[in-house]
Motif scaffolding. Structure first.
Motif, short mmCIF file in Angstrom:
data_model
loop_
_atom_site.label_atom_id
_atom_site.label_comp_id
_atom_site.label_asym_id
_atom_site.label_seq_id
_atom_site.Cartn_x
_atom_site.Cartn_y
_atom_site.Cartn_z
N LEU A 84 -13.03 -11.75 7.49
CA LEU A 84 -13.89 -10.68 8.02
C LEU A 84 -13.13 -9.36 8.29
N PRO A 85 -11.93 -9.39 8.91
CA PRO A 85 -11.23 -8.12 9.12
C PRO A 85 -10.84 -7.43 7.80
N TYR A 86 -10.63 -8.24 6.75
CA TYR A 86 -10.21 -7.67 5.45
C TYR A 86 -11.40 -7.22 4.60
N ARG A 87 -12.61 -7.70 4.93
CA ARG A 87 -13.79 -7.29 4.16
C ARG A 87 -13.99 -5.77 4.27
N LYS A 88 -13.56 -5.20 5.41
CA LYS A 88 -13.69 -3.76 5.62
C LYS A 88 -12.74 -2.99 4.71
N LYS A 89 -11.60 -3.61 4.42
CA LYS A 89 -10.58 -2.94 3.59
C LYS A 89 -10.77 -3.20 2.10
N MET A 90 -11.37 -4.36 1.78
CA MET A 90 -11.51 -4.78 0.37
C MET A 90 -12.99 -4.92 0.04
N GLN A 91 -13.44 -4.15 -0.95
CA GLN A 91 -14.86 -4.19 -1.32
C GLN A 91 -15.01 -4.46 -2.81
N ILE A 92 -16.25 -4.70 -3.24
CA ILE A 92 -16.52 -4.97 -4.66
C ILE A 92 -17.76 -4.19 -5.10
N VAL A 93 -17.71 -3.68 -6.32
CA VAL A 93 -18.90 -3.10 -6.96
C VAL A 93 -19.28 -4.06 -8.07
N PHE A 94 -20.49 -4.62 -7.98
CA PHE A 94 -20.90 -5.68 -8.91
C PHE A 94 -21.34 -5.10 -10.26
N GLN A 95 -21.36 -5.99 -11.25
CA GLN A 95 -21.66 -5.58 -12.61
C GLN A 95 -23.12 -5.17 -12.79
N ASP A 96 -24.03 -5.96 -12.25
CA ASP A 96 -25.45 -5.75 -12.55
C ASP A 96 -26.14 -5.00 -11.41
N PRO A 97 -26.47 -3.73 -11.60
CA PRO A 97 -27.09 -2.97 -10.52
C PRO A 97 -28.52 -3.42 -10.21
N TYR A 98 -29.09 -4.24 -11.11
CA TYR A 98 -30.45 -4.73 -10.88
C TYR A 98 -30.44 -5.98 -10.00
N ALA A 99 -29.41 -6.79 -10.12
CA ALA A 99 -29.35 -8.05 -9.37
C ALA A 99 -28.61 -7.92 -8.04
N SER A 100 -27.79 -6.87 -7.88
CA SER A 100 -26.92 -6.82 -6.69
C SER A 100 -27.54 -6.08 -5.50
N LEU A 101 -28.77 -5.55 -5.68
CA LEU A 101 -29.44 -4.87 -4.56
C LEU A 101 -30.69 -5.66 -4.18
N ASN A 102 -30.88 -5.88 -2.88
CA ASN A 102 -32.04 -6.64 -2.40
C ASN A 102 -33.30 -5.79 -2.57
N PRO A 103 -34.28 -6.27 -3.38
CA PRO A 103 -35.47 -5.44 -3.66
C PRO A 103 -36.36 -5.23 -2.44
N ARG A 104 -36.17 -6.03 -1.38
CA ARG A 104 -37.02 -5.92 -0.18
C ARG A 104 -36.44 -4.96 0.85
N MET A 105 -35.22 -4.48 0.60
CA MET A 105 -34.57 -3.59 1.57
C MET A 105 -34.60 -2.14 1.07
N THR A 106 -34.74 -1.21 2.02
CA THR A 106 -34.63 0.20 1.65
C THR A 106 -33.16 0.53 1.40
N ILE A 107 -32.93 1.66 0.74
CA ILE A 107 -31.55 2.08 0.47
C ILE A 107 -30.81 2.29 1.78
N ARG A 108 -31.51 2.79 2.80
CA ARG A 108 -30.90 2.99 4.12
C ARG A 108 -30.35 1.67 4.67
N ASP A 109 -31.13 0.60 4.53
CA ASP A 109 -30.69 -0.71 5.06
C ASP A 109 -29.60 -1.34 4.20
N ILE A 110 -29.69 -1.11 2.87
CA ILE A 110 -28.67 -1.68 1.97
C ILE A 110 -27.30 -1.07 2.27
N VAL A 111 -27.25 0.26 2.39
CA VAL A 111 -25.98 0.94 2.66
C VAL A 111 -25.56 0.74 4.11
N GLY A 112 -26.55 0.59 5.00
CA GLY A 112 -26.24 0.43 6.43
C GLY A 112 -25.78 -0.97 6.81
N GLU A 113 -26.09 -1.97 5.96
CA GLU A 113 -25.77 -3.36 6.31
C GLU A 113 -24.28 -3.58 6.61
#
Length: 324
Positions: A84-113
């Motif tokens: 958990l402390p390293y998750r803040k330092k190490m991130q990932i950008v996934f390959q598929d932009p269609y599958a990696s975003l939750n369709p039920r969440m607004t962009i505000r909630d996705i980026v805010g999570e």
């Protein structure tokens, strides 16, 4: 403080598959891979589909628990610690932009999570400011925050995925084929954006792709993988102009050349046969079944991945023949 931000030593990632009653088979997705990424650099990782690039990236972030090997972050062994402390330092950008975003969440909630998970904002207004700032970095604005993923194009969705990774102000990002699902015209914009973000925020990237021309453009050093093994690693220019491994030479020869005269003069190296199954890889050198330089030694002894020139590593028994 080490100048190496991420160090991987002897990384193995085996996935069990259903088999007989008494025997268990494993897919050796990553098999004894070692490399490091310096602070502020981009290490490109290339190879054909199924060679273990994505699994390597995910194993470094411990999204898959490694079967064996050690992973160090800024000199600290993180192979078995709470991430958990390293998750803040190490991130990932996934390959598929269609599958990696939750369709039920607004962009505000996705980026805010991630901001909520790491408790980075002191109040609602600060949270909102951080979300808008993250979106601004990737070329989106506050009007986009209240919308849902289905209202955006593929390129915009990938930008939202990047904004989510940037929200926690990371140091290291695994870019897992971030442009392969996008149109060619959008690919260049996203790659240029990655370079600008790296300059502005001092980011370090592991950039995974199978398109060598994209990797060549963005990377400081490039590693080439084949069937779970690293076969060559060198500076971007060195690898492009002086490849020594027969597999790398074949990949380089496949890069399209815009000049027709040069393209005709370029000798394309076409590999014979198919990639063997990672369930049952060839003995010795894994590339030998498709290599025209293969000798009996290649079937018996696995070549050592060693430094053949300063900063240039390769794993091949017959480098003297390949160089001819």
């Amino acid at each position: 403080m080490s100048e190496r931000l991420v160090e991987v030593e002897g990384l193995k990632q085996y996935f069990p598959v259903a088999s007989g009653l008494f025997s268990k088979k494993y897919v050796k997705a990553v098999d004894d891979v070692s490399f490091f990424v310096k602070k502020g650099e981009t290490l490109g990782l290339v190879g054909e589909s199924g060679c273990g690039k994505t699994t390597t990236g995910r194993s470094i972030l411990r999204l898959h628990e490694p079967t064996a090997g050690t992973i160090k972050y800024d000199g600290v062994d993180i192979t078995h610690v709470n991430m958990l402390p390293y998750r803040k330092k190490m991130q990932i950008v996934f390959q598929d932009p269609y599958a990696s975003l939750n369709p039920r969440m607004t962009i505000r909630d996705i980026v805010g999570e991630p901001i909520d998970i790491h408790k980075l904002a002191k109040g609602k207004q600060e949270r909102e400011d951080m979300i808008i700032e993250s979106l601004r970095k990737v070329g989106l604005n506050s009007d986009h925050a209240g919308r849902y993923p289905h209202e955006f194009s593929g390129g915009q969705r990938q930008r939202i995925g990047i904004a989510r990774a940037l929200a926690v102000n990371p140091e290291f990002i695994v870019c897992d084929e971030p442009v392969s699902a996008l149109d060619v015209s959008i690919q260049a914009q996203v790659v240029n954006m990655f370079e600008e973000l790296q300059e502005d925020m001092g980011l370090t990237y592991l950039f995974i792709a199978h398109d060598l021309s994209v990797v060549k453009h963005i990377s400081d050093r490039i590693g080439v993988m084949y069937l779970g093994k690293m076969v060559e690693l060198a500076d971007s220019n060195e690898l492009t102009f002086h490849p020594v491994h027969p597999y790398t030479k074949s990949l380089i020869s496949a890069i399209p050349i815009p000049d027709p005269k040069k393209a005709r003069a370029n000798k394309r190296i076409v590999l014979e046969g198919d990639v063997p199954s990672p369930l049952n890889p060839p003995s010795g050198c894994r590339f030998r079944t498709r290599c025209k330089y293969a000798t009996p030694q290649c079937a018996e002894v696995e070549p050592e991945f060693k430094e053949i020139a300063p900063g240039h590593y390769a794993a091949c028994h017959n480098l003297d023949k390949v160089a001819d």
